[in-house]
Scaffold this motif. Sequence first.
Motif, PDB file in Angstrom:
ATOM      1  N   ILE A  63       2.414  82.430 127.932  1.00  0.00           N
ATOM      2  CA  ILE A  63       3.459  81.631 128.575  1.00  0.00           C
ATOM      3  C   ILE A  63       4.592  81.360 127.592  1.00  0.00           C
ATOM      4  O   ILE A  63       5.770  81.512 127.927  1.00  0.00           O
ATOM      5  N   ARG A  64       4.247  80.984 126.370  1.00  0.00           N
ATOM      6  CA  ARG A  64       5.276  80.672 125.365  1.00  0.00           C
ATOM      7  C   ARG A  64       6.136  81.896 125.069  1.00  0.00           C
ATOM      8  O   ARG A  64       7.364  81.808 125.042  1.00  0.00           O
ATOM      9  N   LEU A  65       5.503  83.049 124.904  1.00  0.00           N
ATOM     10  CA  LEU A  65       6.256  84.271 124.616  1.00  0.00           C
ATOM     11  C   LEU A  65       7.129  84.677 125.797  1.00  0.00           C
ATOM     12  O   LEU A  65       8.265  85.121 125.621  1.00  0.00           O
ATOM     13  N   TYR A  66       6.604  84.526 127.011  1.00  0.00           N
ATOM     14  CA  TYR A  66       7.376  84.879 128.194  1.00  0.00           C
ATOM     15  C   TYR A  66       8.597  83.968 128.336  1.00  0.00           C
ATOM     16  O   TYR A  66       9.691  84.422 128.652  1.00  0.00           O
ATOM     17  N   LYS A  67       8.414  82.674 128.060  1.00  0.00           N
ATOM     18  CA  LYS A  67       9.527  81.727 128.152  1.00  0.00           C
ATOM     19  C   LYS A  67      10.555  81.947 127.052  1.00  0.00           C
ATOM     20  O   LYS A  67      11.699  81.533 127.181  1.00  0.00           O
ATOM     21  N   GLN A  68      10.137  82.602 125.964  1.00  0.00           N
ATOM     22  CA  GLN A  68      11.090  82.922 124.893  1.00  0.00           C
ATOM     23  C   GLN A  68      11.882  84.187 125.203  1.00  0.00           C
ATOM     24  O   GLN A  68      12.732  84.590 124.435  1.00  0.00           O
ATOM     25  N   GLY A  69      11.590  84.827 126.347  1.00  0.00           N
ATOM     26  CA  GLY A  69      12.387  85.965 126.781  1.00  0.00           C
ATOM     27  C   GLY A  69      11.731  87.320 126.612  1.00  0.00           C
ATOM     28  O   GLY A  69      12.358  88.335 126.905  1.00  0.00           O
ATOM     29  N   LEU A  70      10.493  87.371 126.162  1.00  0.00           N
ATOM     30  CA  LEU A  70       9.820  88.655 126.027  1.00  0.00           C
ATOM     31  C   LEU A  70       9.321  89.123 127.382  1.00  0.00           C
ATOM     32  O   LEU A  70       8.899  88.312 128.213  1.00  0.00           O
ATOM     33  N   SER A  71       9.373  90.422 127.613  1.00  0.00           N
ATOM     34  CA  SER A  71       8.871  90.972 128.867  1.00  0.00           C
ATOM     35  C   SER A  71       7.354  91.064 128.810  1.00  0.00           C
ATOM     36  O   SER A  71       6.744  90.922 127.744  1.00  0.00           O
ATOM     37  N   VAL A  72       6.748  91.334 129.951  1.00  0.00           N
ATOM     38  CA  VAL A  72       5.291  91.465 130.027  1.00  0.00           C
ATOM     39  C   VAL A  72       4.825  92.599 129.115  1.00  0.00           C
ATOM     40  O   VAL A  72       3.844  92.454 128.379  1.00  0.00           O
ATOM     41  N   ASN A  73       5.540  93.720 129.133  1.00  0.00           N
ATOM     42  CA  ASN A  73       5.159  94.857 128.288  1.00  0.00           C
ATOM     43  C   ASN A  73       5.308  94.545 126.804  1.00  0.00           C
ATOM     44  O   ASN A  73       4.484  94.967 125.988  1.00  0.00           O
ATOM     45  N   GLU A  74       6.347  93.810 126.437  1.00  0.00           N
ATOM     46  CA  GLU A  74       6.531  93.436 125.034  1.00  0.00           C
ATOM     47  C   GLU A  74       5.418  92.505 124.558  1.00  0.00           C
ATOM     48  O   GLU A  74       4.919  92.647 123.444  1.00  0.00           O
ATOM     49  N   ILE A  75       5.032  91.559 125.411  1.00  0.00           N
ATOM     50  CA  ILE A  75       3.934  90.650 125.058  1.00  0.00           C
ATOM     51  C   ILE A  75       2.649  91.445 124.892  1.00  0.00           C
ATOM     52  O   ILE A  75       1.902  91.245 123.928  1.00  0.00           O
ATOM     53  N   ALA A  76       2.388  92.362 125.813  1.00  0.00           N
ATOM     54  CA  ALA A  76       1.168  93.175 125.742  1.00  0.00           C
ATOM     55  C   ALA A  76       1.150  94.019 124.473  1.00  0.00           C
ATOM     56  O   ALA A  76       0.121  94.105 123.792  1.00  0.00           O
ATOM     57  N   ASP A  77       2.273  94.622 124.134  1.00  0.00           N
ATOM     58  CA  ASP A  77       2.343  95.438 122.913  1.00  0.00           C
ATOM     59  C   ASP A  77       2.135  94.582 121.672  1.00  0.00           C
ATOM     60  O   ASP A  77       1.411  94.958 120.758  1.00  0.00           O
ATOM     61  N   ARG A  78       2.781  93.428 121.642  1.00  0.00           N
ATOM     62  CA  ARG A  78       2.728  92.561 120.472  1.00  0.00           C
ATOM     63  C   ARG A  78       1.324  92.006 120.235  1.00  0.00           C
ATOM     64  O   ARG A  78       0.884  91.869 119.098  1.00  0.00           O
ATOM     65  N   LEU A  79       0.596  91.712 121.326  1.00  0.00           N
ATOM     66  CA  LEU A  79      -0.718  91.091 121.198  1.00  0.00           C
ATOM     67  C   LEU A  79      -1.861  92.071 121.425  1.00  0.00           C
ATOM     68  O   LEU A  79      -3.020  91.667 121.501  1.00  0.00           O
ATOM     69  N   ASN A  80      -1.531  93.352 121.547  1.00  0.00           N
ATOM     70  CA  ASN A  80      -2.534  94.394 121.723  1.00  0.00           C
ATOM     71  C   ASN A  80      -3.383  94.141 122.967  1.00  0.00           C
ATOM     72  O   ASN A  80      -4.613  94.173 122.919  1.00  0.00           O
ATOM     73  N   ARG A  81      -2.722  93.869 124.063  1.00  0.00           N
ATOM     74  CA  ARG A  81      -3.362  93.644 125.353  1.00  0.00           C
ATOM     75  C   ARG A  81      -2.787  94.618 126.372  1.00  0.00           C
ATOM     76  O   ARG A  81      -1.750  95.235 126.149  1.00  0.00           O
ATOM     77  N   LYS A  82      -3.414  94.710 127.527  1.00  0.00           N
ATOM     78  CA  LYS A  82      -2.897  95.548 128.599  1.00  0.00           C
ATOM     79  C   LYS A  82      -1.867  94.741 129.394  1.00  0.00           C
ATOM     80  O   LYS A  82      -2.040  93.539 129.604  1.00  0.00           O
ATOM     81  N   PRO A  83      -0.777  95.399 129.844  1.00  0.00           N
ATOM     82  CA  PRO A  83       0.249  94.675 130.601  1.00  0.00           C
ATOM     83  C   PRO A  83      -0.301  93.984 131.852  1.00  0.00           C
ATOM     84  O   PRO A  83       0.126  92.881 132.183  1.00  0.00           O
ATOM     85  N   ASN A  84      -1.254  94.604 132.532  1.00  0.00           N
ATOM     86  CA  ASN A  84      -1.811  93.976 133.735  1.00  0.00           C
ATOM     87  C   ASN A  84      -2.550  92.689 133.408  1.00  0.00           C
ATOM     88  O   ASN A  84      -2.558  91.751 134.209  1.00  0.00           O
ATOM     89  N   THR A  85      -3.178  92.624 132.242  1.00  0.00           N
ATOM     90  CA  THR A  85      -3.854  91.398 131.822  1.00  0.00           C
ATOM     91  C   THR A  85      -2.840  90.281 131.635  1.00  0.00           C
ATOM     92  O   THR A  85      -3.016  89.168 132.150  1.00  0.00           O
ATOM     93  N   VAL A  86      -1.767  90.579 130.915  1.00  0.00           N
ATOM     94  CA  VAL A  86      -0.721  89.582 130.670  1.00  0.00           C
ATOM     95  C   VAL A  86      -0.085  89.164 131.992  1.00  0.00           C
ATOM     96  O   VAL A  86       0.102  87.968 132.263  1.00  0.00           O
ATOM     97  N   ARG A  87       0.234  90.145 132.839  1.00  0.00           N
ATOM     98  CA  ARG A  87       0.868  89.860 134.129  1.00  0.00           C
ATOM     99  C   ARG A  87      -0.021  88.960 134.992  1.00  0.00           C
ATOM    100  O   ARG A  87       0.458  87.984 135.578  1.00  0.00           O
TER     101      ARG A  87
END
Length: 154
Positions: A63-87
């Motif tokens: 939530i914090r990363l998304y509110k800072q303007g990162l996209s779902v894919n960027e959050i997933a890449d940064r945290l080594n997660r799958k985009p669907n998990t983050v979404r």
Amino acid sequence: MTKYNDIGLTREDLIFELKQKYGSSWELDSPFEDETLQMFRNFPRLSDGPNNFILRNSREIYIRLYKQGLSVNEIADRLNRKPNTVRSVLIGSGVLPKFSKWHNIKVLDKKGKLVQMGSIRRISQDFKIHPTALKRKIKDGTADKNGYRYIEVE
């Protein structure tokens, strides 16, 4: 055994400094780019191996990363997660809308008259156009071979 980083600080020192800057909710309130927070993230743990890193409270981090303007894919890449998990976490917490703007569209004929309105799945089935091609038509604003234009509904 106490571990120190390259400049002689312990984890407790870094946490103390972060609490001084951002208060007791420093995990949520500190900006992702904060130098002290980056040092804390990169700090070696005694029990950490390359494969056993598990985020504590990942929901708040997403939530914090998304509110800072990162996209779902960027959050997933940064945290080594799958985009669907983050979404799914962001949708479940109410931060991200359940349906994207592509899910509700209007189909207009050559004269601009409404032909049909509905979900992207329904429109792609009824008009026999692949969903990816349909998204491209919406984005470009171009008509298909039958002269139909597809517009997103807000």
